[in-house]
Design an enzyme around this catalytic site. Structure first.
Site, PDB file in Angstrom:
ATOM      1  N   TYR A 102       0.837  -1.209   0.000  1.00 29.50           N
ATOM      2  CA  TYR A 102       0.000   0.000   0.000  1.00 29.50           C
ATOM      3  C   TYR A 102       0.877   1.267   0.000  1.00 29.50           C
ATOM      4  CZ  TYR A 102      -2.945   3.832   1.467  1.00 29.50           C
ATOM      5  OH  TYR A 102      -3.566   5.051   1.534  1.00 29.50           O
ATOM      6  N   ARG A 126       1.552   6.641  -6.915  1.00 38.92           N
ATOM      7  CA  ARG A 126       0.486   7.621  -7.192  1.00 38.92           C
ATOM      8  C   ARG A 126       1.030   9.036  -7.073  1.00 38.92           C
ATOM      9  NH1 ARG A 126      -4.868   7.141  -3.583  1.00 38.92           N
ATOM     10  NH2 ARG A 126      -3.324   7.236  -1.928  1.00 38.92           N
ATOM     11  N   TYR A 182      -1.211  13.125   6.811  1.00 37.24           N
ATOM     12  CA  TYR A 182      -0.842  12.041   7.728  1.00 37.24           C
ATOM     13  C   TYR A 182       0.648  12.136   8.027  1.00 37.24           C
ATOM     14  CZ  TYR A 182      -5.180   9.203   7.129  1.00 37.24           C
ATOM     15  OH  TYR A 182      -6.460   8.724   7.135  1.00 37.24           O
ATOM     16  N   ARG A 204     -11.826  13.351   1.636  1.00 33.04           N
ATOM     17  CA  ARG A 204     -12.756  12.477   2.363  1.00 33.04           C
ATOM     18  C   ARG A 204     -14.081  12.281   1.639  1.00 33.04           C
ATOM     19  NH1 ARG A 204      -9.623   9.594   5.728  1.00 33.04           N
ATOM     20  NH2 ARG A 204      -8.174  10.979   6.796  1.00 33.04           N
ATOM     21  N   GLU A 217     -14.025  -1.068   6.467  1.00 35.66           N
ATOM     22  CA  GLU A 217     -14.023   0.265   5.854  1.00 35.66           C
ATOM     23  C   GLU A 217     -15.304   0.362   5.049  1.00 35.66           C
ATOM     24  OE1 GLU A 217     -10.259   1.750   4.174  1.00 35.66           O
ATOM     25  OE2 GLU A 217     -11.387   2.251   2.360  1.00 35.66           O
TER      26      GLU A 217
HETATM   27  C1  3EB Z   1      -7.896   6.180   5.641  1.00 32.68           C
HETATM   28  O1  3EB Z   1      -8.833   6.886   6.018  1.00 32.68           O
HETATM   29  C2  3EB Z   1      -8.233   4.784   5.191  1.00 32.68           C
HETATM   30  O2  3EB Z   1      -5.092   5.738  -0.345  1.00 32.68           O
HETATM   31  O3  3EB Z   1      -6.680   6.314  -1.723  1.00 32.68           O
HETATM   32  C3  3EB Z   1      -9.238   5.323   2.439  1.00 32.68           C
HETATM   33  C4  3EB Z   1      -9.588   5.856   1.195  1.00 32.68           C
HETATM   34  C5  3EB Z   1      -7.924   4.971   2.673  1.00 32.68           C
HETATM   35  C6  3EB Z   1      -8.619   6.043   0.203  1.00 32.68           C
HETATM   36  C7  3EB Z   1      -6.296   5.925  -0.609  1.00 32.68           C
HETATM   37  C8  3EB Z   1      -6.957   5.163   1.672  1.00 32.68           C
HETATM   38  C9  3EB Z   1      -7.307   5.693   0.451  1.00 32.68           C
HETATM   39  O4  3EB Z   1      -6.721   6.564   5.655  1.00 32.68           O
HETATM   40  C10 3EB Z   1      -7.507   4.380   3.975  1.00 32.68           C
END
Ligand code: 3EB
Length: 311
Positions: free
Chosen positions: A125, A132, A184, A197, A304
């Site tokens: 991941y 990306r 993050y 989001r 999720e």
């Molecule tokens: C998170 O909230 C969960 O890397 O495109 C959710 C939606 C998550 C998209 C991405 C990762 C991605 O971090 C993980």
């Protein structure tokens, strides 16, 4: 041009812009290799206009309808590895989209196998996130599309990137309960994940809220390790916070009752019953909830979800 009016359901009459299948691959289906555990049996249809037109090349399938476009890029990662394969998929996607009549990327789904394989910064991941980030540009990131990234059970060498695009920009939303993913901290990988989001699209009653993959994360911290029920509750708290922000931003009222489709990814099949019971405590339209087998990109998380909401 027809105004975009997206509807998501499980009807199978006319050809939609995008039709997701979770069982067997079939012509006309965007097949996702996440086994269906419970919920609607028919394919999930994303309809915009009445007519569709298709363009295909070796790596790309593009379908247009009603001012929107769906692109499906599929890359064999065997020769490249997941990082370079992701970079290649996103380069292909961006070059197809940017020149087109639907240049705004609203929402992306990413699926590939063994998402949690590899340790530390070598985790697949995290390599995907690096690939990306290498491929995209400032326009992609300001702000990035809503997204999902899930580990599928498919043939291990295929990376599938599916993008929903429009002639008109959406509004990207963040969740006040969560750190924006692109902020993050370093502990979660060498580059922060590029996604928003949620995306608010369309106008008036045709407005839709497209919610990204949402999990039991508050701030940037994963909560309730090992407790499915508490993870579901926290995830719904995140979902409600997004619905509230969408209501404030749009002037329409978004609630769980307006759900057109909810996809819940469950890591362990054995957790299905507990997940269904927890989801049922929150969701009014249980017949619109699809439970799929999928790996969440943080290994400590077990569920999720993502969804589409109408005002
Ligand atoms: C998170 O909230 C969960 O890397 O495109 C959710 C939606 C998550 C998209 C991405 C990762 C991605 O971090 C993980």
């Amino acid at each position: 041009m027809t105004r975009s009016h997206l509807r998501v359901n499980w009807c199978s009459d006319a050809e939609p812009l995008l039709r997701f299948g979770f069982e067997q691959p079939a012509p006309g289906l965007c097949h996702v290799a996440c086994a269906r555990l419970a919920g609607p049996v028919a394919a999930e249809s994303w309809r915009v206009g009445d007519d569709v037109s298709d363009t295909r090349s070796d790596t790309l399938h593009l379908r247009r309808s009603g001012g929107m476009a769906a692109l499906h890029v599929r890359v064999d990662e065997r020769a490249l590895g997941i990082e370079a394969a992701t970079q290649s998929a996103y380069r292909t996607l961006l070059s197809a989209v940017r020149e087109s009549r639907e240049p705004y990327i609203l929402r992306i789904w990413n699926y590939f196998a063994r998402i949690n394989a590899g340790d530390g910064d070598d985790e697949r991941y995290r390599r995907f996130c690096v690939g990306r980030a290498r491929a995209v540009d400032a326009a992609f990131n300001s702000p990035p599309p809503a997204a999902t990234a899930i580990g599928s059970d498919g043939e291990p060498h295929w990376l599938d990137v599916i993008a929903l695009c429009s002639h008109r920009a959406g509004i990207a939303l963040e969740n006040p309960r969560q750190t924006p993913a692109w902020q993050y901290p370093r502990a979660f990988g060498p580059v922060s994940p590029g996604f928003s989001r949620a995306a608010l699209i369309g106008a008036g009653n045709a407005q839709r809220l497209l919610v990204s993959g949402t999990a039991s994360i508050v701030g940037h911290v994963s909560l309730h390790r090992g407790d499915i029920s508490a993870q579901v509750d926290e995830t719904f708290a995140n979902l409600r916070a997004l619905l509230d922000i969408a209501s404030t931003r749009s002037g329409h009222v978004f609630t769980l009752d307006g759900c057109e489709s909810l996809r819940v990814y469950v890591r362990q099949r054995d957790d299905l019953a507990a997940t269904q019971a927890a989801v049922a405590r929150h969701m009014p339209h249980r017949e619109r909830v699809l439970f799929l087998r999928g790996d969440i990109c943080r290994r400590e998380l077990d569920i999720e979800l993502e969804g589409v909401f109408a005002p």
